[in-house]
Design an enzyme around this catalytic site. Structure first.
Site, PDB file in Angstrom:
ATOM      1  N   GLY A  86      14.404 -19.563  49.913  1.00 28.54           N
ATOM      2  CA  GLY A  86      14.324 -18.429  50.439  1.00 28.54           C
ATOM      3  C   GLY A  86      13.954 -17.080  49.632  1.00 28.54           C
ATOM      4  N   GLU A 107      15.885 -21.169  39.846  1.00 27.62           N
ATOM      5  CA  GLU A 107      14.842 -21.007  40.729  1.00 27.62           C
ATOM      6  C   GLU A 107      13.460 -20.722  40.085  1.00 27.62           C
ATOM      7  OE1 GLU A 107      16.651 -17.813  43.085  1.00 27.62           O
ATOM      8  OE2 GLU A 107      17.471 -19.369  44.683  1.00 27.62           O
TER       9      GLU A 107
HETATM   10  O1  DER Z   1      19.704 -15.772  45.454  1.00 26.59           O
HETATM   11  C1  DER Z   1      18.520 -16.358  45.688  1.00 26.59           C
HETATM   12  O2  DER Z   1      17.626 -16.421  45.065  1.00 26.59           O
HETATM   13  C2  DER Z   1      18.350 -16.905  47.245  1.00 26.59           C
HETATM   14  O3  DER Z   1      17.527 -17.770  47.123  1.00 26.59           O
HETATM   15  C3  DER Z   1      17.942 -15.695  47.967  1.00 26.59           C
HETATM   16  O4  DER Z   1      16.756 -15.122  47.331  1.00 26.59           O
HETATM   17  C4  DER Z   1      17.606 -16.031  49.508  1.00 26.59           C
HETATM   18  O5  DER Z   1      19.058 -16.366  49.933  1.00 26.59           O
HETATM   19  P1  DER Z   1      19.243 -16.310  51.571  1.00 26.59           P
HETATM   20  O6  DER Z   1      18.414 -17.213  52.206  1.00 26.59           O
HETATM   21  O7  DER Z   1      20.705 -16.686  51.678  1.00 26.59           O
HETATM   22  O8  DER Z   1      19.059 -14.968  51.898  1.00 26.59           O
END
Ligand code: DER
Length: 235
Positions: A86, A107
């Site tokens: 995400g 990530e």
């Molecule tokens: O914290 C992060 O890097 C998550 O991947 C963020 O970028 C997206 O989180 P969500 O899908 O809960 O909005």
């Protein structure tokens, strides 16, 4: 449709790109968790085989284990086929803000090792310029003299009205500690950041900084779920 239903739609669309035999980067957060669950389900049904997952957080590591995805790491798999994750913000060039869940370092390491990186979002994450929504731009820093580093980060972006705040745990006010034993400083901007690569270089030059939450030029595909349906955009 609720926001979570939109996240699920985007996540399931991304999983259509997963093929048996792939080594996958498994993202972190409320959107990526639907993709991890779906991959586990398809493995269980025998519709996917020989998948190896490289998790981007301890939280995703636990979830992937619980749904039966065999796990490995970057030492054993320095090049991955595909990552699905995400984002907090996506600009028109597919530059991202990530890290509001605190997992940005792992990530960025995992997603930087992937041939393809699919970003899955609901439409609320789309922005014209990163950092312009007044929401947090996370920076992972070492705990040693964190105040010194936070003040230097704030000083770098005085022109953009930057305020730097140490991320704390709501209940206790204790600093949030990442999977890597570091702290997060969240940067809040009152005006536009300007050139993102210049901003990135300025942040990374500070000795106490580990990594920041701008993922520039990394995503290869964007999947957005909205009220009107789901759309896929290749870079
Ligand atoms: O914290 C992060 O890097 C998550 O991947 C963020 O970028 C997206 O989180 P969500 O899908 O809960 O909005």
């Amino acid at each position: 449709l609720t926001q979570d239903e939109l996240k699920k739609i985007a996540a399931y669309k991304a999983v259509e790109y997963v093929e048996s035999g792939m080594v996958l980067g498994l993202g972190t957060g409320s959107t990526a968790k639907h993709a991890v669950a779906k991959i586990g389900e398809l493995l269980h049904q025998g519709k996917l085989k020989n998948i190896v997952g490289v998790p981007t957080s301890k939280m995703t590591h636990e979830q992937a284990l619980s749904v039966g995805i065999p796990l490995s790491d970057l030492d054993k798999h320095p090049v991955l086929d595909l990552a699905i994750d995400g984002a907090d913000e996506v600009d028109p060039h597919l530059n991202l803000v990530k890290g509001r869940g605190g997992s940005l370092l792992r990530e960025k390491m995992v997603e930087g090792a992937c041939k393809k990186f699919i970003v899955i979002v609901d439409e609320s994450k789309l922005v014209n310029h990163l950092g312009a929504t007044g929401m947090a731009m996370p920076v992972e820093i070492v705990p040693f003299c964190w105040k010194f580093t936070a003040e230097r980060l704030q000083g770098l972006f005085e022109h953009a009205g930057c305020v730097a705040k140490l991320r704390t745990l709501n209940q206790t006010g204790e600093p949030f500690v990442t999977d890597n034993g570091n702290y997060i400083v969240d940067l809040y901007f009152k005006s536009e950041l300007g050139d993102l690569n210049v901003a990135s270089d300025k942040i990374l030059r500070l000795a106490g900084v580990v990594e920041h939450g701008m993922f520039l030029g990394m995503a290869t595909t964007l999947i957005v779920a909205g009220e009107l349906g789901v759309c896929v955009r290749e870079k």
